[in-house]
Design a protein around this motif. Structure first.
Motif, PDB file in Angstrom:
ATOM      1  N   ILE A 222       0.859  -1.189   0.000  1.00 43.40           N
ATOM      2  CA  ILE A 222       0.000   0.000   0.000  1.00 43.40           C
ATOM      3  C   ILE A 222       0.897   1.241   0.000  1.00 43.40           C
ATOM      4  O   ILE A 222       1.646   1.470   0.945  1.00 43.40           O
ATOM      5  CB  ILE A 222      -0.938   0.018   1.224  1.00 43.40           C
ATOM      6  N   THR A 223       0.823   2.024  -1.044  1.00 43.91           N
ATOM      7  CA  THR A 223       1.710   3.188  -1.151  1.00 43.91           C
ATOM      8  C   THR A 223       1.339   4.246  -0.121  1.00 43.91           C
ATOM      9  O   THR A 223       0.189   4.333   0.331  1.00 43.91           O
ATOM     10  CB  THR A 223       1.637   3.827  -2.554  1.00 43.91           C
ATOM     11  N   GLN A 224       2.326   5.061   0.224  1.00 38.45           N
ATOM     12  CA  GLN A 224       2.090   6.122   1.199  1.00 38.45           C
ATOM     13  C   GLN A 224       1.064   7.124   0.671  1.00 38.45           C
ATOM     14  O   GLN A 224       0.237   7.643   1.418  1.00 38.45           O
ATOM     15  CB  GLN A 224       3.404   6.847   1.523  1.00 38.45           C
ATOM     16  N   ILE A 225       1.116   7.374  -0.632  1.00 38.26           N
ATOM     17  CA  ILE A 225       0.155   8.313  -1.221  1.00 38.26           C
ATOM     18  C   ILE A 225      -1.261   7.781  -1.079  1.00 38.26           C
ATOM     19  O   ILE A 225      -2.182   8.526  -0.715  1.00 38.26           O
ATOM     20  CB  ILE A 225       0.484   8.563  -2.715  1.00 38.26           C
ATOM     21  N   ASP A 226      -1.455   6.488  -1.342  1.00 33.92           N
ATOM     22  CA  ASP A 226      -2.790   5.892  -1.201  1.00 33.92           C
ATOM     23  C   ASP A 226      -3.287   5.999   0.235  1.00 33.92           C
ATOM     24  O   ASP A 226      -4.466   6.295   0.477  1.00 33.92           O
ATOM     25  CB  ASP A 226      -2.763   4.418  -1.637  1.00 33.92           C
ATOM     26  N   THR A 227      -2.391   5.767   1.183  1.00 35.43           N
ATOM     27  CA  THR A 227      -2.763   5.873   2.596  1.00 35.43           C
ATOM     28  C   THR A 227      -3.189   7.291   2.940  1.00 35.43           C
ATOM     29  O   THR A 227      -4.221   7.510   3.597  1.00 35.43           O
ATOM     30  CB  THR A 227      -1.583   5.458   3.501  1.00 35.43           C
ATOM     31  N   VAL A 228      -2.424   8.283   2.487  1.00 33.38           N
ATOM     32  CA  VAL A 228      -2.752   9.691   2.751  1.00 33.38           C
ATOM     33  C   VAL A 228      -4.098  10.066   2.132  1.00 33.38           C
ATOM     34  O   VAL A 228      -4.931  10.720   2.771  1.00 33.38           O
ATOM     35  CB  VAL A 228      -1.639  10.620   2.220  1.00 33.38           C
ATOM     36  N   LEU A 229      -4.331   9.626   0.898  1.00 37.61           N
ATOM     37  CA  LEU A 229      -5.602   9.934   0.233  1.00 37.61           C
ATOM     38  C   LEU A 229      -6.780   9.326   0.991  1.00 37.61           C
ATOM     39  O   LEU A 229      -7.823   9.970   1.152  1.00 37.61           O
ATOM     40  CB  LEU A 229      -5.580   9.418  -1.212  1.00 37.61           C
ATOM     41  N   MET A 230      -6.621   8.098   1.462  1.00 39.34           N
ATOM     42  CA  MET A 230      -7.704   7.455   2.214  1.00 39.34           C
ATOM     43  C   MET A 230      -7.915   8.131   3.570  1.00 39.34           C
ATOM     44  O   MET A 230      -9.049   8.281   4.031  1.00 39.34           O
ATOM     45  CB  MET A 230      -7.419   5.952   2.379  1.00 39.34           C
ATOM     46  N   GLN A 231      -6.838   8.579   4.201  1.00 40.41           N
ATOM     47  CA  GLN A 231      -6.960   9.308   5.464  1.00 40.41           C
ATOM     48  C   GLN A 231      -7.760  10.593   5.265  1.00 40.41           C
ATOM     49  O   GLN A 231      -8.637  10.933   6.075  1.00 40.41           O
ATOM     50  CB  GLN A 231      -5.578   9.650   6.019  1.00 40.41           C
ATOM     51  N   MET A 232      -7.474  11.305   4.190  1.00 43.26           N
ATOM     52  CA  MET A 232      -8.183  12.544   3.905  1.00 43.26           C
ATOM     53  C   MET A 232      -9.656  12.286   3.602  1.00 43.26           C
ATOM     54  O   MET A 232     -10.536  13.039   4.040  1.00 43.26           O
ATOM     55  CB  MET A 232      -7.523  13.261   2.729  1.00 43.26           C
ATOM     56  N   ALA A 233      -9.917  11.211   2.873  1.00 44.47           N
ATOM     57  CA  ALA A 233     -11.309  10.861   2.556  1.00 44.47           C
ATOM     58  C   ALA A 233     -12.079  10.508   3.827  1.00 44.47           C
ATOM     59  O   ALA A 233     -13.217  10.959   4.018  1.00 44.47           O
ATOM     60  CB  ALA A 233     -11.342   9.687   1.571  1.00 44.47           C
ATOM     61  N   ILE A 234     -11.462   9.720   4.710  1.00 46.51           N
ATOM     62  CA  ILE A 234     -12.107   9.354   5.979  1.00 46.51           C
ATOM     63  C   ILE A 234     -12.376  10.608   6.808  1.00 46.51           C
ATOM     64  O   ILE A 234     -13.423  10.741   7.448  1.00 46.51           O
ATOM     65  CB  ILE A 234     -11.239   8.356   6.773  1.00 46.51           C
ATOM     66  N   CYS A 235     -11.431  11.532   6.773  1.00 44.51           N
ATOM     67  CA  CYS A 235     -11.609  12.793   7.500  1.00 44.51           C
ATOM     68  C   CYS A 235     -12.841  13.527   6.980  1.00 44.51           C
ATOM     69  O   CYS A 235     -13.644  14.049   7.766  1.00 44.51           O
ATOM     70  CB  CYS A 235     -10.368  13.678   7.343  1.00 44.51           C
ATOM     71  N   GLU A 236     -13.017  13.567   5.682  1.00 43.75           N
ATOM     72  CA  GLU A 236     -14.204  14.223   5.110  1.00 43.75           C
ATOM     73  C   GLU A 236     -15.481  13.469   5.494  1.00 43.75           C
ATOM     74  O   GLU A 236     -16.512  14.089   5.772  1.00 43.75           O
ATOM     75  CB  GLU A 236     -14.077  14.326   3.590  1.00 43.75           C
ATOM     76  N   PHE A 237     -15.421  12.133   5.510  1.00 42.72           N
ATOM     77  CA  PHE A 237     -16.586  11.351   5.928  1.00 42.72           C
ATOM     78  C   PHE A 237     -17.011  11.734   7.342  1.00 42.72           C
ATOM     79  O   PHE A 237     -18.192  11.937   7.629  1.00 42.72           O
ATOM     80  CB  PHE A 237     -16.265   9.843   5.920  1.00 42.72           C
ATOM     81  N   GLN A 238     -16.015  11.831   8.233  1.00 42.27           N
ATOM     82  CA  GLN A 238     -16.293  11.991   9.663  1.00 42.27           C
ATOM     83  C   GLN A 238     -16.453  13.439  10.120  1.00 42.27           C
ATOM     84  O   GLN A 238     -17.287  13.735  10.973  1.00 42.27           O
ATOM     85  CB  GLN A 238     -15.172  11.346  10.486  1.00 42.27           C
TER      86      GLN A 238
ATOM     87  N   ASN B 169     -11.037   2.895  -4.038  1.00 39.12           N
ATOM     88  CA  ASN B 169     -12.501   2.838  -4.152  1.00 39.12           C
ATOM     89  C   ASN B 169     -13.061   1.668  -3.345  1.00 39.12           C
ATOM     90  O   ASN B 169     -14.065   1.805  -2.629  1.00 39.12           O
ATOM     91  CB  ASN B 169     -12.895   2.702  -5.629  1.00 39.12           C
ATOM     92  N   GLY B 170     -12.391   0.519  -3.436  1.00 39.15           N
ATOM     93  CA  GLY B 170     -12.858  -0.671  -2.709  1.00 39.15           C
ATOM     94  C   GLY B 170     -12.778  -0.491  -1.196  1.00 39.15           C
ATOM     95  O   GLY B 170     -13.720  -0.849  -0.475  1.00 39.15           O
ATOM     96  N   ILE B 171     -11.688   0.085  -0.705  1.00 30.77           N
ATOM     97  CA  ILE B 171     -11.509   0.277   0.738  1.00 30.77           C
ATOM     98  C   ILE B 171     -12.490   1.322   1.266  1.00 30.77           C
ATOM     99  O   ILE B 171     -13.138   1.120   2.308  1.00 30.77           O
ATOM    100  CB  ILE B 171     -10.054   0.692   1.062  1.00 30.77           C
ATOM    101  N   LEU B 172     -12.621   2.436   0.554  1.00 29.05           N
ATOM    102  CA  LEU B 172     -13.538   3.494   0.999  1.00 29.05           C
ATOM    103  C   LEU B 172     -14.984   3.004   0.981  1.00 29.05           C
ATOM    104  O   LEU B 172     -15.783   3.358   1.855  1.00 29.05           O
ATOM    105  CB  LEU B 172     -13.388   4.742   0.126  1.00 29.05           C
ATOM    106  N   ASP B 173     -15.301   2.167   0.012  1.00 24.76           N
ATOM    107  CA  ASP B 173     -16.662   1.610  -0.059  1.00 24.76           C
ATOM    108  C   ASP B 173     -16.954   0.737   1.173  1.00 24.76           C
ATOM    109  O   ASP B 173     -18.034   0.809   1.754  1.00 24.76           O
ATOM    110  CB  ASP B 173     -16.809   0.788  -1.345  1.00 24.76           C
ATOM    111  N   LYS B 174     -15.958  -0.074   1.567  1.00 24.43           N
ATOM    112  CA  LYS B 174     -16.115  -0.902   2.776  1.00 24.43           C
ATOM    113  C   LYS B 174     -16.310  -0.025   4.009  1.00 24.43           C
ATOM    114  O   LYS B 174     -17.159  -0.315   4.872  1.00 24.43           O
ATOM    115  CB  LYS B 174     -14.867  -1.776   2.991  1.00 24.43           C
ATOM    116  N   ILE B 175     -15.543   1.046   4.106  1.00 23.35           N
ATOM    117  CA  ILE B 175     -15.623   1.939   5.268  1.00 23.35           C
ATOM    118  C   ILE B 175     -16.986   2.613   5.341  1.00 23.35           C
ATOM    119  O   ILE B 175     -17.608   2.674   6.412  1.00 23.35           O
ATOM    120  CB  ILE B 175     -14.486   2.991   5.203  1.00 23.35           C
ATOM    121  N   VAL B 176     -17.471   3.101   4.199  1.00 21.09           N
ATOM    122  CA  VAL B 176     -18.780   3.772   4.159  1.00 21.09           C
ATOM    123  C   VAL B 176     -19.896   2.804   4.527  1.00 21.09           C
ATOM    124  O   VAL B 176     -20.821   3.146   5.284  1.00 21.09           O
ATOM    125  CB  VAL B 176     -19.035   4.391   2.763  1.00 21.09           C
ATOM    126  N   LYS B 177     -19.811   1.575   4.023  1.00 18.43           N
ATOM    127  CA  LYS B 177     -20.831   0.566   4.352  1.00 18.43           C
ATOM    128  C   LYS B 177     -20.818   0.260   5.847  1.00 18.43           C
ATOM    129  O   LYS B 177     -21.877   0.071   6.460  1.00 18.43           O
ATOM    130  CB  LYS B 177     -20.595  -0.709   3.538  1.00 18.43           C
TER     131      LYS B 177
END
Length: 303
Positions: free
Chosen positions: A232-248, A279-287
């Motif tokens: 898992i690249t560092q960039i992917d991790t950062v992008l997912m962290q930012m997306a989770i932040c927006e979710f929450q 997309n797959g990880i964020l979809d799991k988190i949202v569900k």
């Protein structure tokens, strides 16, 4: 994203430092945007100078007297070179890059002259605005933007410009694709922020992501147990962290808007497979949020 990616310190101790870095880097990115546009103007200016000198030779040939001035008369370059708002911004910059480092104007100009794009364009003496526009878009995409010497120059000039270059070049291409014969005023100089609210959003997103990075990383880890962490690249991790932040933390932003935004960023900055993975990880988190009743979005249709 770039500020978070570059951050290597503790989570809360460096928030202020990184906030300042973010704002400075945004201003610096706009400087790069102006630098790239002014480079096109300088190339256009050089072509005019050469044409004038050719025509004013003591013993001009027939070709010298009647040169192909199609590049000099290119309507898009003429719009750029005569745009008073852009010219004033260039004039007011602290550093005139192409005056100090004029050799890079020569580098780009010579690369243009050698290109098949230029040769094909100059095979006739007249063109329409549509043809002029298509030529400049192709020229910027195939000759200017990927030039290695220019790339190295920007890398040496400012620490953040290397990461900013893809964003800036994409922004310039969008402008070139939208340019019209009637384009004037501030068309070539869009605002860095839509408004102060837009600027404040970026700062808040940075702060809230940094202050919750450990928590967000654990959440990503719980959804990627079957994945090798090193894959898992560092960039992917950062992008997912930012997306989770927006979710929450940003209840007014629709989930779909957040996901689509970060998928686009992943396509631009990360690996070819990153957008599907994210997309797959964020979809799991949202569900998971939805099932637990933890997705708190304000407003109609903001799921």
């Amino acid at each position: 994203m770039q500020t978070l990616y570059a951050s290597t310190e503790g989570e809360s101790d460096n928030v202020k430092v990184n906030e300042k870095f973010l704002l400075r880097s945004l201003d610096s990115m706009y400087d790069l945007f102006i630098a790239q546009l002014s480079l096109l103007i300088e190339v256009h200016k050089k072509s005019k100078d050469i044409l004038d000198k050719t025509q004013n030779k003591l013993l001009p040939s027939k070709e010298d007297k009647n040169p192909n001035s199609k590049f000099v008369n290119n309507e898009v370059l003429t719009l750029l070179s005569s745009n008073e708002v852009l010219l004033e911004l260039i004039e007011n910059q602290k550093e005139n890059l192409w005056y100090l480092d004029f050799e890079y104007v020569d580098v780009i100009f010579k690369s243009i002259l050698k290109s098949d794009i230029y040769k094909d364009y100059m095979s006739t003496k007249t063109s329409t605005f549509k043809e002029d526009k298509a030529f400049i878009i192709d020229l910027f995409t195939e000759v200017v933007a990927p030039n290695d010497k220019l790339y190295d120059f920007f890398e040496d000039k400012r620490i953040t410009w290397l990461d900013d270059l893809p964003v800036v070049n994409t922004a310039i291409l969008k402008i070139l694709k939208k340019v019209k014969v009637s384009s004037e005023g501030k068309f070539f100089t869009p605002k860095l922020y839509k408004d102060l609210e837009d600027r404040d959003f970026g700062v808040e997103l940075l702060k809230k992501t940094m202050l919750n990075q450990t928590k967000f990383s654990e959440e990503i880890g719980s959804k990627t147990k079957n994945w090798d962490a090193e894959r898992i690249t560092q960039i992917d991790t950062v992008l997912m962290q930012m997306a989770i932040c927006e979710f929450q933390k940003f209840p007014s932003i629709p989930v779909k808007v957040t996901i689509n935004e970060y998928l686009e960023i992943a396509k631009e900055y990360s690996t070819p497979k990153s957008s599907n993975f994210i997309n797959g990880i964020l979809d799991k988190i949202v569900k998971g949020y939805t099932a637990d009743g933890n997705l708190n979005k304000i407003g109609r249709g903001l799921m």
